[in-house]
Scaffold this motif. Structure first.
Motif, mmCIF file in Angstrom:
data_model
loop_
_atom_site.group_PDB
_atom_site.id
_atom_site.type_symbol
_atom_site.label_atom_id
_atom_site.label_comp_id
_atom_site.label_asym_id
_atom_site.label_seq_id
_atom_site.Cartn_x
_atom_site.Cartn_y
_atom_site.Cartn_z
ATOM 1 N N GLU A 1 0.847 -1.204 0.000
ATOM 2 C CA GLU A 1 0.000 0.000 0.000
ATOM 3 C C GLU A 1 0.885 1.258 0.000
ATOM 4 O O GLU A 1 0.656 2.194 -0.766
ATOM 5 C CB GLU A 1 -0.902 -0.030 1.248
ATOM 6 N N GLU B 1 -5.078 -2.043 -4.977
ATOM 7 C CA GLU B 1 -4.765 -0.676 -5.433
ATOM 8 C C GLU B 1 -4.040 -0.723 -6.779
ATOM 9 O O GLU B 1 -4.212 0.150 -7.624
ATOM 10 C CB GLU B 1 -3.895 0.054 -4.403
ATOM 11 N N HIS C 1 -13.353 3.400 -4.502
ATOM 12 C CA HIS C 1 -13.219 3.822 -3.108
ATOM 13 C C HIS C 1 -14.512 4.335 -2.481
ATOM 14 O O HIS C 1 -14.612 4.382 -1.258
ATOM 15 C CB HIS C 1 -12.123 4.880 -2.976
ATOM 16 N N HIS D 1 -8.029 -2.236 4.133
ATOM 17 C CA HIS D 1 -8.508 -1.212 3.199
ATOM 18 C C HIS D 1 -8.561 -1.773 1.774
ATOM 19 O O HIS D 1 -9.560 -1.633 1.070
ATOM 20 C CB HIS D 1 -7.582 -0.002 3.274
ATOM 21 N N VAL E 1 -11.421 -2.070 -1.108
ATOM 22 C CA VAL E 1 -11.269 -1.445 -2.427
ATOM 23 C C VAL E 1 -11.604 -2.464 -3.518
ATOM 24 O O VAL E 1 -12.262 -2.135 -4.520
ATOM 25 C CB VAL E 1 -9.838 -0.889 -2.616
HETATM 26 ZN ZN LIG Z 1 -6.947 3.227 -1.290
#
Ligand SMILES: [Zn+2]
Ligand SMILES: NC(=O)c1ccc[n+]([C@@H]2O[C@H](COP(=O)([O-])OP(=O)(O)OC[C@H]3O[C@@H](n4cnc5c(N)ncnc54)[C@H](O)[C@@H]3O)[C@@H](O)[C@H]2O)c1
Length: 466
Positions: A145, A197, A261, A277, A281
């Motif tokens: 990340e 991501e 998001h 997270h 996503v």
């Molecule tokens: Zn993010």
């Protein structure tokens, strides 16, 4: 921020310039870089004193190498170790680090070096931006990340009890050193979460990066060093290209980075931050693809492609796609009216509610504990710890949407509460929701006219699957 030709000394180096401030961020991606960080630091900052900020987990794994490398370059690091997780993104922690810097009588020539995940990068950025009105920053990200997102773009923030990332700055690092070998100590669940991501970035561009993901899953998931170097570099180029057009988040271009998001953040908050997270996503990306098809912006083939690539990387498409807890799965709805407590505002469009936090550091965040009941209690979700929860919800089930699995996470969260969280997104304009949707791979569009019934359907999908 604008891309410059690669440094002549190394075709592995990338340079970016933040035009508005003329700040230069020099990014180097190289396996083994950690133990060669000394010369890199020296070339950029000479023998200026370094305060190294890291967390307890990363200190035990990677600090030794970095500190030795600095010493070899005649820089004695002043090390500040903070607790892992969101609990360290607070004014309190910021003050503690700066008090220590004051006791050490560090002046304006000090360089703040952040070694760790996105939390440490954000905290180090805040320390650097505010120490004697701003000193130099170097980042050595150690989570995927952080390697592909948090380390560039210039944003840093701390949380307030009222919400996540509410107090922040633009303070780009002058030097970013990325050693993909650090990722080998990262739990695989966190690696997969970071890959969501990367898939998001691939969907924003038409440069073949999505095909690359489709053909590289084996090498990526085994953390092959050359493959990870390439993945990180390509991600950074994509983010830099978007950030250069909107460095201060004013023109709306940076909004494109929000693909997946809006619903992702809402799922994250509705689950009281028990999931990673990136896992949320991934769910948001699957929902955004569907929303795009339902709004006739793209055809179903794109949805199938998004589903397939997320599944390839072990990411669930909906909460129903998560394997249930090994312990007692939640069987109660969030609260008497079926809703988790709504979070306060957040600079990033959502907030952490009560005791839960990103990375499941339950109870260790700087965010408030709900008066009489923790978020875990409100949602019926079990408390979690960073290392111990890998087996609980980390593995996506094959397929999704069966009634059996709805007794788990998907039963604990109601689609209406996801919709409520979406409405609180800062990107919601006077009641109308803004979504980044896809007309195709590399063709993102921002839409604020998506019919409510489609949004509701997408929220339902995020919980229950197709
Ligand atoms: Zn993010
Ligand atoms: N500023 C930005 O542009 C930006 C962008 C994305 C995310 N963020 C922020 O980043 C944070 C999330 O970052 P994150 O996902 O990296 O979480 P994190 O920093 O909390 O790290 C997750 C966990 O992994 C551990 N860890 C870190 N590196 C490790 C390694 N190599 N091996 C083993 N364990 C390791 C950490 O100790 C921590 O417990 C959020 O606060 C988010 O707001 C900021």
């Amino acid at each position: 921020m604008t891309s410059r030709p690669a440094d002549a000394a190394s075709d592995r180096a990338l340079d970016f310039v933040l035009r508005s401030t003329d700040a230069v961020t020099r990014v180097e991606v190289r396996s083994g870089l950690l133990c060669e960080f000394g010369p890199l630091y020296h070339r950029t900052f000479d023998e200026r004193p370094a305060v190294v900020i890291t967390d307890e987990v990363v200190a035990g794994l990677h600090l030794g190498e970095l500190a030795d490398a600095l010493r070899a370059a005649h820089v004695e690091p002043f090390v500040q170790v903070v607790p892992p997780g969101e609990v360290s993104k607070t004014f309190d922690q910021l003050g503690q680090v700066q008090d220590a810097m004051a006791r050490r009588a560090l002046g304006p020539n000090v360089v703040v070096v952040g070694l760790g995940g996105g939390v440490v990068c954000d905290l180090a950025g805040m320390v650097a931006a505010t120490w004697i009105r701003g000193v130099e920053l170097a980042l050595v990200p150690t989570t995927l990340e952080a390697c592909i997102d948090a380390c560039i773009g210039g944003k840093a923030a701390v949380n307030l009890p009222a919400g996540k990332n509410l107090v922040g700055v633009f303070h780009p690092a002058r030097l970013v050193g990325i050693d993909a070998r650090c990722l080998k100590t990262l739990p695989s669940r966190d690696v997969r979460a970071g890959l969501a991501e990367s898939i998001k970035h691939a969907l924003l561009t038409d440069d073949g990066f999505l095909e690359w993901h489709e053909g590289s899953a084996g090498r990526v998931l085994s953390l092959d060093e050359a493959t990870m170097d390439e993945l990180i570099r390509r991600n950074l180029r994509i983010k830099a290209r978007i950030v250069e057009r909107d460095p201060w988040e004013r023109t709306g271009e940076r909004m494109l980075l929000n693909l997946g998001h809006t619903i992702g953040h809402a799922v994250e908050a509705a689950c009281a931050f028990r999931l990673r997270h990136g896992e949320c996503v991934a769910i948001g990306l699957a929902a955004a693809a569907r929303l795009s098809a339902w709004a006739s912006l793209c055809d179903r083939a794109l949805v199938d492609r998004v589903d397939a690539v997320l599944t390839q990387y072990g990411l669930a498409l909906s909460l129903a796609g998560f394997v249930e807890d090994r312990g007692a799965p939640p069987s109660q709805p969030a609260s008497a009216d079926g809703r988790a407590e709504l979070p306060q505002a957040s600079a990033d469009g959502y907030a952490e509610s009560s005791a839960a936090a990103h990375g499941s550091n339950a109870g260790r965040t700087g965010l408030p504990t709900a008066g009489h009941e923790s978020a875990a209690g409100l949602t019926g979700l079990p408390a979690a710890g960073h290392e111990s929860d890998a087996g609980r919800t980390g593995l996506p089930a094959a397929g999704h949407g069966s009634d059996a699995r709805r007794t788990g996470l998907s039963a604990a969260v109601r689609p209406e509460s996801v919709l409520d969280y979406c409405r609180r997104d800062k990107k919601a304009l006077a009641g109308s929701l803004r979504f980044v949707l896809l007309e195709g791979v590399g063709r993102p569009v921002v839409r604020s006219d998506v019919p409510l019934e489609l949004v509701e359907r997408a929220c339902r999908f995020a919980i229950e699957g197709d």
